[in-house]
Design a protein around this motif. Structure first.
Motif, mmCIF file in Angstrom:
data_model
loop_
_atom_site.group_PDB
_atom_site.id
_atom_site.type_symbol
_atom_site.label_atom_id
_atom_site.label_comp_id
_atom_site.label_asym_id
_atom_site.label_seq_id
_atom_site.Cartn_x
_atom_site.Cartn_y
_atom_site.Cartn_z
ATOM 1 N N ALA A 1 57.063 33.475 8.210
ATOM 2 C CA ALA A 1 58.213 32.937 7.018
ATOM 3 C C ALA A 1 57.970 31.423 6.578
ATOM 4 N N TYR A 2 57.484 31.033 7.592
ATOM 5 C CA TYR A 2 57.297 29.186 7.456
ATOM 6 C C TYR A 2 55.878 29.174 6.611
ATOM 7 N N PHE A 3 54.987 30.057 6.926
ATOM 8 C CA PHE A 3 53.946 29.787 6.364
ATOM 9 C C PHE A 3 53.891 30.357 4.613
ATOM 10 N N ALA A 4 54.605 31.061 4.271
ATOM 11 C CA ALA A 4 54.936 31.542 2.997
ATOM 12 C C ALA A 4 55.747 30.370 2.310
ATOM 13 N N SER A 5 56.504 29.282 2.942
ATOM 14 C CA SER A 5 56.967 28.484 2.416
ATOM 15 C C SER A 5 56.232 27.266 2.149
ATOM 16 N N ARG A 6 54.907 27.173 2.613
ATOM 17 C CA ARG A 6 54.330 25.934 2.418
ATOM 18 C C ARG A 6 53.377 25.942 1.147
ATOM 19 N N PRO A 7 53.137 24.608 0.772
ATOM 20 C CA PRO A 7 52.277 24.551 -0.745
ATOM 21 C C PRO A 7 51.035 25.505 -0.524
ATOM 22 N N ARG A 8 50.800 25.991 -1.618
ATOM 23 C CA ARG A 8 49.701 27.083 -2.070
ATOM 24 C C ARG A 8 48.284 26.342 -1.171
ATOM 25 N N ALA A 9 48.015 25.122 -1.588
ATOM 26 C CA ALA A 9 46.926 24.285 -1.075
ATOM 27 C C ALA A 9 46.810 24.192 0.210
ATOM 28 N N SER A 10 47.952 23.806 1.318
ATOM 29 C CA SER A 10 48.177 23.775 2.461
ATOM 30 C C SER A 10 47.658 25.550 3.184
ATOM 31 N N GLN A 11 47.990 26.531 2.230
ATOM 32 C CA GLN A 11 48.004 27.749 2.732
ATOM 33 C C GLN A 11 46.310 28.004 2.660
ATOM 34 N N LEU A 12 45.860 27.423 1.637
ATOM 35 C CA LEU A 12 44.368 27.804 1.539
ATOM 36 C C LEU A 12 43.846 27.116 2.522
ATOM 37 N N GLY A 13 44.097 25.814 2.647
ATOM 38 C CA GLY A 13 43.347 24.896 3.732
ATOM 39 C C GLY A 13 43.461 25.472 5.182
ATOM 40 N N ALA A 14 44.462 26.254 5.416
ATOM 41 C CA ALA A 14 44.647 26.842 6.702
ATOM 42 C C ALA A 14 43.688 27.689 6.922
ATOM 43 N N TRP A 15 43.002 28.432 5.917
ATOM 44 C CA TRP A 15 42.081 29.429 5.960
ATOM 45 C C TRP A 15 40.765 28.604 6.193
ATOM 46 N N ALA A 16 40.377 27.643 5.374
ATOM 47 C CA ALA A 16 39.166 26.873 4.922
ATOM 48 C C ALA A 16 38.674 25.954 6.227
ATOM 49 N N SER A 17 39.691 25.484 6.930
ATOM 50 C CA SER A 17 39.357 24.688 8.028
ATOM 51 C C SER A 17 39.515 25.100 9.371
ATOM 52 N N PRO A 18 38.027 25.230 10.022
ATOM 53 C CA PRO A 18 37.962 25.641 11.243
ATOM 54 C C PRO A 18 38.284 24.627 12.097
ATOM 55 N N GLN A 19 39.417 24.037 12.242
ATOM 56 C CA GLN A 19 40.104 22.957 12.853
ATOM 57 C C GLN A 19 39.384 22.369 14.284
ATOM 58 N N SER A 20 39.066 21.227 14.276
ATOM 59 C CA SER A 20 38.589 21.031 15.572
ATOM 60 C C SER A 20 37.146 21.126 15.643
ATOM 61 N N GLU A 21 36.208 21.975 15.078
ATOM 62 C CA GLU A 21 35.029 22.399 15.166
ATOM 63 C C GLU A 21 34.075 21.331 14.452
ATOM 64 N N GLU A 22 33.008 21.146 14.672
ATOM 65 C CA GLU A 22 32.082 20.108 14.034
ATOM 66 C C GLU A 22 31.555 20.820 13.104
ATOM 67 N N VAL A 23 31.427 20.011 11.663
ATOM 68 C CA VAL A 23 30.822 20.589 10.498
ATOM 69 C C VAL A 23 29.686 19.710 10.087
ATOM 70 N N SER A 24 28.600 20.104 9.253
ATOM 71 C CA SER A 24 27.754 19.212 8.855
ATOM 72 C C SER A 24 27.844 18.282 7.831
ATOM 73 N N ALA A 25 29.001 18.494 7.202
ATOM 74 C CA ALA A 25 29.385 17.453 6.122
ATOM 75 C C ALA A 25 30.831 18.106 5.378
ATOM 76 N N TYR A 26 31.371 17.047 5.099
ATOM 77 C CA TYR A 26 32.659 17.312 4.252
ATOM 78 C C TYR A 26 32.444 18.186 3.432
ATOM 79 N N GLU A 27 31.457 18.132 2.429
ATOM 80 C CA GLU A 27 31.197 19.106 1.477
ATOM 81 C C GLU A 27 31.138 20.555 2.022
ATOM 82 N N VAL A 28 30.724 20.770 3.210
ATOM 83 C CA VAL A 28 31.181 22.371 3.807
ATOM 84 C C VAL A 28 32.560 22.782 3.643
ATOM 85 N N LEU A 29 33.678 21.678 3.979
ATOM 86 C CA LEU A 29 34.776 22.148 3.915
ATOM 87 C C LEU A 29 35.305 22.384 2.486
#
Length: 215
Positions: free
Chosen positions: A124-152
């Protein structure tokens, strides 16, 4: 570049005092009152709280998260279950949070155990979030190391295309927590560093006892 005199930086707290008789009997009510006052004075990010966790190794870590609800049992916030804090809370559910409102010269500390919210509440809370934030939750492997910001950015574009034209569901690795407090502490700044500190601790058979602490 010259280093500022950090030891000499200090602020005299001059706002009104806080008498015990003016505190609510229930700390949840007092937290709501102070939060409402922080919102009323348009304090920046009034619901921001520093969350401190420690995993099995005992090493503490702190970061700012946003309070998203005050439920009957405690404080609600959301995050990635696979993030560093999510992993630490899985290993050790004991946490503490800190609110700091310098415009009001106030702090609140709360400590207790966390538990995951039901999938239904997280959905219910996730559905209330802005769409960009919803997409970001899928896109970001939070706390993991990435090679560059462009990867995100590339991952975000891929997720955006994946869910194009349809609602974004909640990722299974993302959801809410309920912090069930076993103590609260309210701090009011006062002149001469004689700050006022009041701690609520459980009192049998039910209810809370208020203790006065030295600053």
């Amino acid at each position: 570049m010259a280093t500022k005199d950090l030891a000499g930086l200090r602020k005299e707290f001059t706002r009104g005092g806080l008498a015990p008789e003016n505190l609510a009997a229930d700390p949840r009510q007092q937290l709501q009152l102070w939060l409402d006052e922080a919102i009323a004075v348009e304090h920046p990010e009034p619901n921001a709280m520093t969350l401190a966790t420690a995993g099995a190794d005992g090493h503490p870590h702190a970061r700012v998260v946003l309070l998203k609800g005050l439920e009957e049992g405690g404080l609600v916030f959301y995050t990635n279950y696979q993030s560093a804090k999510g992993q630490e809370m899985a290993e050790n559910p004991w946490v503490s949070v800190l609110f700091f409102w310098p415009l009001l010269e106030r702090q609140i500390r709360v400590g207790g155990k966390v538990q995951q919210l039901s999938p239904e509440l997280s959905d219910a809370y996730f559905a209330s979030r802005p769409r960009a934030s919803q997409l970001g939750a899928w896109a970001s492997p939070q706390s993991e190391e990435v090679s560059a910001y462009e990867v995100l950015e590339q991952r975000f574009r891929e997720v955006e295309e994946r869910f194009k034209g349809r609602p974004v569901p909640r990722p299974p690795h993302w959801g809410g927590y309920l912090l069930v407090p076993d103590w609260y502490e309210f701090w009011q700044g006062r002149p001469g560093r004689l700050h006022q500190r009041y701690r609520y601790v459980p009192s049998a058979p039910s209810g809370w006892r208020l203790a006065v602490l030295a600053p």
